[in-house]
Design a protein around this motif. Structure first.
Motif, PDB file in Angstrom:
ATOM      1  N   LYS A 181       1.082  -1.066   0.008  1.00  0.00           N
ATOM      2  CA  LYS A 181      -0.145  -0.066  -0.105  1.00  0.00           C
ATOM      3  C   LYS A 181       0.896   1.498  -0.064  1.00  0.00           C
ATOM      4  O   LYS A 181       1.900   1.317   0.488  1.00  0.00           O
ATOM      5  N   VAL A 182       0.373   2.414  -0.613  1.00  0.00           N
ATOM      6  CA  VAL A 182       0.696   3.653  -0.069  1.00  0.00           C
ATOM      7  C   VAL A 182      -0.294   4.243   0.759  1.00  0.00           C
ATOM      8  O   VAL A 182      -1.421   4.304   0.463  1.00  0.00           O
ATOM      9  N   GLU A 183       0.351   5.197   1.553  1.00  0.00           N
ATOM     10  CA  GLU A 183      -0.528   5.784   2.608  1.00  0.00           C
ATOM     11  C   GLU A 183      -0.840   7.170   2.230  1.00  0.00           C
ATOM     12  O   GLU A 183       0.211   7.947   1.746  1.00  0.00           O
ATOM     13  N   ALA A 184      -2.130   7.835   2.096  1.00  0.00           N
ATOM     14  CA  ALA A 184      -2.240   9.213   1.811  1.00  0.00           C
ATOM     15  C   ALA A 184      -2.318   9.728   3.130  1.00  0.00           C
ATOM     16  O   ALA A 184      -3.110   9.096   4.027  1.00  0.00           O
ATOM     17  N   HIS A 185      -1.581  11.050   3.272  1.00  0.00           N
ATOM     18  CA  HIS A 185      -1.685  11.533   4.688  1.00  0.00           C
ATOM     19  C   HIS A 185      -1.669  13.237   4.372  1.00  0.00           C
ATOM     20  O   HIS A 185      -0.896  13.653   3.516  1.00  0.00           O
ATOM     21  N   ARG A 186      -2.414  13.774   5.067  1.00  0.00           N
ATOM     22  CA  ARG A 186      -2.541  15.315   5.211  1.00  0.00           C
ATOM     23  C   ARG A 186      -2.023  15.690   6.429  1.00  0.00           C
ATOM     24  O   ARG A 186      -3.033  15.091   7.478  1.00  0.00           O
TER      25      ARG A 186
ATOM     26  N   ALA B 287       2.352   9.229   0.640  1.00  0.00           N
ATOM     27  CA  ALA B 287       2.201  10.324  -0.175  1.00  0.00           C
ATOM     28  C   ALA B 287       1.455  11.576   0.867  1.00  0.00           C
ATOM     29  O   ALA B 287       0.340  11.222   1.444  1.00  0.00           O
ATOM     30  N   SER B 288       2.341  12.552   1.129  1.00  0.00           N
ATOM     31  CA  SER B 288       1.873  13.632   2.083  1.00  0.00           C
ATOM     32  C   SER B 288       1.917  14.860   1.680  1.00  0.00           C
ATOM     33  O   SER B 288       2.632  15.237   0.718  1.00  0.00           O
ATOM     34  N   ASP B 289       1.377  15.778   2.228  1.00  0.00           N
ATOM     35  CA  ASP B 289       1.237  17.064   1.853  1.00  0.00           C
ATOM     36  C   ASP B 289       2.601  17.873   2.873  1.00  0.00           C
ATOM     37  O   ASP B 289       2.583  19.013   2.818  1.00  0.00           O
ATOM     38  N   THR B 290       3.206  17.187   3.587  1.00  0.00           N
ATOM     39  CA  THR B 290       4.175  17.690   4.271  1.00  0.00           C
ATOM     40  C   THR B 290       5.497  16.811   4.471  1.00  0.00           C
ATOM     41  O   THR B 290       5.350  15.510   4.170  1.00  0.00           O
ATOM     42  N   ALA B 291       6.623  17.390   4.739  1.00  0.00           N
ATOM     43  CA  ALA B 291       7.755  16.581   4.736  1.00  0.00           C
ATOM     44  C   ALA B 291       7.915  15.558   6.151  1.00  0.00           C
ATOM     45  O   ALA B 291       7.393  15.919   7.026  1.00  0.00           O
ATOM     46  N   LEU B 292       8.120  14.337   6.045  1.00  0.00           N
ATOM     47  CA  LEU B 292       8.270  13.268   6.727  1.00  0.00           C
ATOM     48  C   LEU B 292       9.375  12.499   6.768  1.00  0.00           C
ATOM     49  O   LEU B 292      10.347  12.064   5.832  1.00  0.00           O
ATOM     50  N   ASP B 293       9.943  12.144   8.197  1.00  0.00           N
ATOM     51  CA  ASP B 293      11.322  11.317   8.370  1.00  0.00           C
ATOM     52  C   ASP B 293      10.958   9.938   8.670  1.00  0.00           C
ATOM     53  O   ASP B 293      10.228   9.658   9.743  1.00  0.00           O
TER      54      ASP B 293
ATOM     55  N   ASN C  40       0.661  15.369  -4.228  1.00  0.00           N
ATOM     56  CA  ASN C  40      -0.059  15.672  -5.566  1.00  0.00           C
ATOM     57  C   ASN C  40       0.991  15.269  -6.493  1.00  0.00           C
ATOM     58  O   ASN C  40       0.932  15.624  -7.873  1.00  0.00           O
ATOM     59  N   ASP C  41       2.181  14.508  -6.266  1.00  0.00           N
ATOM     60  CA  ASP C  41       3.219  14.233  -7.325  1.00  0.00           C
ATOM     61  C   ASP C  41       2.636  12.676  -7.968  1.00  0.00           C
ATOM     62  O   ASP C  41       3.338  11.745  -7.718  1.00  0.00           O
ATOM     63  N   THR C  42       1.421  12.797  -8.623  1.00  0.00           N
ATOM     64  CA  THR C  42       0.894  11.751  -9.210  1.00  0.00           C
ATOM     65  C   THR C  42       1.976  10.731 -10.019  1.00  0.00           C
ATOM     66  O   THR C  42       1.955   9.453  -9.785  1.00  0.00           O
ATOM     67  N   THR C  43       2.639  11.410 -10.809  1.00  0.00           N
ATOM     68  CA  THR C  43       3.542  10.801 -11.806  1.00  0.00           C
ATOM     69  C   THR C  43       4.550   9.953 -10.793  1.00  0.00           C
ATOM     70  O   THR C  43       4.963   8.727 -11.334  1.00  0.00           O
TER      71      THR C  43
END
Length: 163
Positions: free
Chosen positions: A109-114, A133-139, A148-151
């Motif tokens: 899976k890929v996790e979508a995270h906001r 896949a997040s809207d913020t940098a994660l460690d 939003n980088d679908t490609t």
């Protein structure tokens, strides 16, 4: 059949990501089907329509067909919810099945995270989440993509499943 999931908490962006991934991956010439888990009672039928009336009258299955599409609805009543593996057998063969939800199943899976939702990351405790896949940098000790980088996310998924 190759499957890959998109998971995340409510309002994390799962459905939008799924939609963009389907567009991106089918645009590359691959066939894609989707399977979405609903946590609540849902109805794809409309009150008053013939198929709804058939189902409410007690039909176990209602198949609705037209020139453009067909849909089969099956009432499970008091039976257990079917497992993902059983549902996958009902799909026609395709290159890739994208699964929204079923976060506890063992497929990758890929996790979508906001970040604004304030929810914890599923990925921290679940090794089946191969990327976030997040809207913020994660460690994290796994790939993190811009939500939003679908490609890039599609490239990752296709590489993971060998397409």
């Amino acid at each position: 059949m190759r499957i890959y999931g998109v998971v995340g908490y409510k309002n994390a962006g799962k459905t939008g990501l799924m939609e963009r991934l389907v567009t991106e991956i089918t645009g590359r010439g691959f066939s894609v089907s989707t399977l979405k888990h609903a946590h609540h009672t849902f109805d794809v039928d409309q009150p008053g329509k013939d198929s709804y009336r058939h189902r409410i009258a007690g039909a176990q299955q209602v198949l609705l067909a037209s020139r453009a599409r067909w849909a089969l609805m099956t009432e499970i009543q008091d039976a257990e919810e079917p497992p993902l593996a059983d549902l996958l057998t009902r799909l026609d063969p395709v290159d890739l099945v994208l699964v929204e939800g079923y976060k506890r199943d063992g497929h990758p899976k890929v996790e979508a995270h906001r970040s604004e939702t304030g929810n914890p990351l599923i990925a921290r405790d679940d090794q089946t989440v191969r990327a976030v896949a997040s809207d913020t940098a994660l460690d994290l000790h796994r790939p993190v993509f811009d939500l939003n980088d679908t490609t890039a996310i599609a490239d990752f998924i296709l590489s993971e499943v060998g397409l």
